[in-house]
Design an enzyme around this catalytic site. Structure first.
Site, PDB file in Angstrom:
ATOM      1  N   ASP A  47       0.845  -1.199   0.000  1.00 54.37           N
ATOM      2  CA  ASP A  47       0.000   0.000   0.000  1.00 54.37           C
ATOM      3  C   ASP A  47       0.881   1.250   0.000  1.00 54.37           C
ATOM      4  O   ASP A  47       0.631   2.207  -0.729  1.00 54.37           O
ATOM      5  CB  ASP A  47      -0.893   0.034   1.241  1.00 54.37           C
ATOM      6  CG  ASP A  47      -1.727  -1.215   1.429  1.00 54.37           C
ATOM      7  OD1 ASP A  47      -1.148  -2.272   1.714  1.00 54.37           O
ATOM      8  OD2 ASP A  47      -2.952  -1.140   1.279  1.00 54.37           O
ATOM      9  N   ASN A  65      -7.125  -9.818   0.538  1.00 55.48           N
ATOM     10  CA  ASN A  65      -8.111  -8.744   0.681  1.00 55.48           C
ATOM     11  C   ASN A  65      -9.543  -9.279   0.648  1.00 55.48           C
ATOM     12  O   ASN A  65     -10.423  -8.760   1.335  1.00 55.48           O
ATOM     13  CB  ASN A  65      -7.928  -7.683  -0.407  1.00 55.48           C
ATOM     14  CG  ASN A  65      -6.699  -6.824  -0.176  1.00 55.48           C
ATOM     15  OD1 ASN A  65      -6.237  -6.684   0.964  1.00 55.48           O
ATOM     16  ND2 ASN A  65      -6.145  -6.279  -1.239  1.00 55.48           N
ATOM     17  N   HIS A  98       1.813  -5.846  -5.055  1.00 58.53           N
ATOM     18  CA  HIS A  98       0.447  -6.000  -5.551  1.00 58.53           C
ATOM     19  C   HIS A  98      -0.309  -4.676  -5.737  1.00 58.53           C
ATOM     20  O   HIS A  98      -0.805  -4.395  -6.824  1.00 58.53           O
ATOM     21  CB  HIS A  98      -0.353  -6.881  -4.579  1.00 58.53           C
ATOM     22  CG  HIS A  98       0.307  -8.171  -4.248  1.00 58.53           C
ATOM     23  ND1 HIS A  98       0.251  -9.290  -5.070  1.00 58.53           N
ATOM     24  CD2 HIS A  98       1.050  -8.536  -3.181  1.00 58.53           C
ATOM     25  CE1 HIS A  98       0.923 -10.280  -4.511  1.00 58.53           C
ATOM     26  NE2 HIS A  98       1.423  -9.858  -3.365  1.00 58.53           N
ATOM     27  N   ASP A  99      -0.403  -3.881  -4.676  1.00 58.79           N
ATOM     28  CA  ASP A  99      -1.285  -2.710  -4.709  1.00 58.79           C
ATOM     29  C   ASP A  99      -0.856  -1.683  -5.746  1.00 58.79           C
ATOM     30  O   ASP A  99      -1.690  -0.982  -6.322  1.00 58.79           O
ATOM     31  CB  ASP A  99      -1.333  -2.054  -3.321  1.00 58.79           C
ATOM     32  CG  ASP A  99      -1.984  -2.944  -2.293  1.00 58.79           C
ATOM     33  OD1 ASP A  99      -1.770  -2.712  -1.085  1.00 58.79           O
ATOM     34  OD2 ASP A  99      -2.708  -3.881  -2.689  1.00 58.79           O
TER      35      ASP A  99
HETATM   36  O1  RIB Z   1      -2.919 -10.116  -1.430  1.00 56.78           O
HETATM   37  C1  RIB Z   1      -2.247  -8.888  -1.467  1.00 56.78           C
HETATM   38  C2  RIB Z   1      -3.052  -7.831  -0.787  1.00 56.78           C
HETATM   39  O2  RIB Z   1      -3.204  -8.144   0.585  1.00 56.78           O
HETATM   40  C3  RIB Z   1      -2.362  -6.450  -0.791  1.00 56.78           C
HETATM   41  O3  RIB Z   1      -3.341  -5.438  -0.778  1.00 56.78           O
HETATM   42  C4  RIB Z   1      -1.603  -6.429   0.501  1.00 56.78           C
HETATM   43  O4  RIB Z   1      -1.432  -5.096   0.997  1.00 56.78           O
HETATM   44  C5  RIB Z   1      -2.543  -7.188   1.388  1.00 56.78           C
HETATM   45  O5  RIB Z   1      -3.476  -6.263   1.893  1.00 56.78           O
HETATM   46 CA    CA Z   2      -3.235  -3.605   0.808  1.00 54.42          CA
END
Ligand code: RIB
Ligand code: CA
Length: 307
Positions: free
Chosen positions: A14, A165, A233-234
């Site tokens: 993030d 998430n 990822h984010d």
């Molecule tokens: O699976 C990855 C997600 O889960 C990302 O948003 C990471 O920050 C966690 O929240």
């Molecule tokens: Ca996240």
């Protein structure tokens, strides 16, 4: 410029996604809302406040939201993000605090104020978004676009079937995917290719004061889910807003499993529409080289700003 409202649970990736937004002149960040996720809400919010001042985006309001999932006990990821959520990095204590009110109302009123102008990006559990669509269903019409980092049509990470998430609040995700808008789902299928390699880490080391954050948190980023380094990822979800050509997306019908013993939190993705109306645009391919070029250029601009 594209207006962007970021709902997040910082969280290492993030933080890297927020740095991308902060370093991108194409983005007008209109607000940050926080949710419990990687770590508890008090920490995700404290991290958002500290990151806001570290990135010198002090005029962006930070509004906290939901501490817990709608129904379940929720999940946390301290093993991946560290006890504070930012690995072992301690940022300067922020001077300014949160905006009064709740994230759900901030999301609703911000979207109401600029219908068709704001892209809502959620990169944590979808609790705030679910509550917002329940409180004001018209937000699905007011958003310019709605993008999430979440889900997967191939595999999970928190469980074999579920991405973190979605697993953190499956009921919220089910509400969100069923709300009537088109969800751009940036899932593990593409984000696991956004890997911080040694070469990227070397480039990050030349970012001056920004390197003091992005290098150690990238190194810390817990369990390596992808070969060759941690996947941020984010940042892929934010990159999609900046340059939609980075991702190939396909229409699909996505349903969220909420009751399966082994599959709760799974985003069941049907690309075979056969006349069904899609509720999602699912990312299936990322141009990794162009993604990192975009990210490192943004980080270079941000580094110059905070030097
Ligand atoms: O699976 C990855 C997600 O889960 C990302 O948003 C990471 O920050 C966690 O929240
Ligand atoms: Ca996240």
């Amino acid at each position: 410029m594209k207006k962007l409202l970021l709902d997040c649970d910082p969280g290492i990736d993030d933080a890297l996604a927020l740095a991308l937004a902060a370093g991108s002149p194409e983005i007008d960040l209109v607000g940050i809302t926080t949710v419990g996720g990687n770590v508890n809400l008090d920490l995700t919010t404290a991290n958002a406040l500290a990151l806001r001042e570290f990135y010198r985006i002090d005029d962006v309001p930070v509004t906290p939201g939901s501490a817990q999932a709608l129904l379940g006990a929720g999940v946390r990821a301290e093993s991946v993000h560290g006890a504070t959520g930012l690995g072992g990095v301690i940022l300067p204590v922020p001077v300014n605090g949160v905006t009064d009110g709740h994230a759900v109302d901030f999301i609703i009123e911000t979207l109401r104020s600029a219908p068709g102008e704001i892209t809502l990006v959620a990169v944590g559990p979808l609790t705030n978004i679910a509550l917002a669509v329940r409180r004001e269903p018209r937000i699905v019409e007011w958003v310019r676009d709605f993008v999430i980092m979440g889900g997967s049509y191939t595999r999970g990470n928190h469980t074999p079937a579920a991405e973190f998430n979605i697993k953190a609040d499956p009921e919220a995700a089910a509400i969100v995917f069923g709300a009537g808008w088109n969800v751009t789902m940036v899932g593990l299928d593409v984000t696991l290719t956004a890997v911080v390699t040694e070469s990227i880490l070397d480039q990050m080391r030349s970012l001056g004061r920004l390197a003091d954050l992005v290098v150690p948190i990238s190194q810390f980023y817990g369990v390596v889910e992808a070969d060759g380094g941690p996947a941020i990822h984010d940042a892929v979800a934010v990159a999609h807003v900046i340059d939609p050509s980075l991702l190939k997306v396909l229409p699909a019908v996505v349903n969220v499993e909420t009751v399966g013993t082994y599959t709760s939190g799974m985003t069941v993705t049907d690309f075979q529409l056969d006349g069904k109306v899609p509720n999602a645009s699912v990312a299936v391919e990322l141009d990794v080289d162009r993604f990192w070029k975009l990210v490192m250029e943004a980080y270079g601009r941000l580094a110059a700003t905070i030097a």
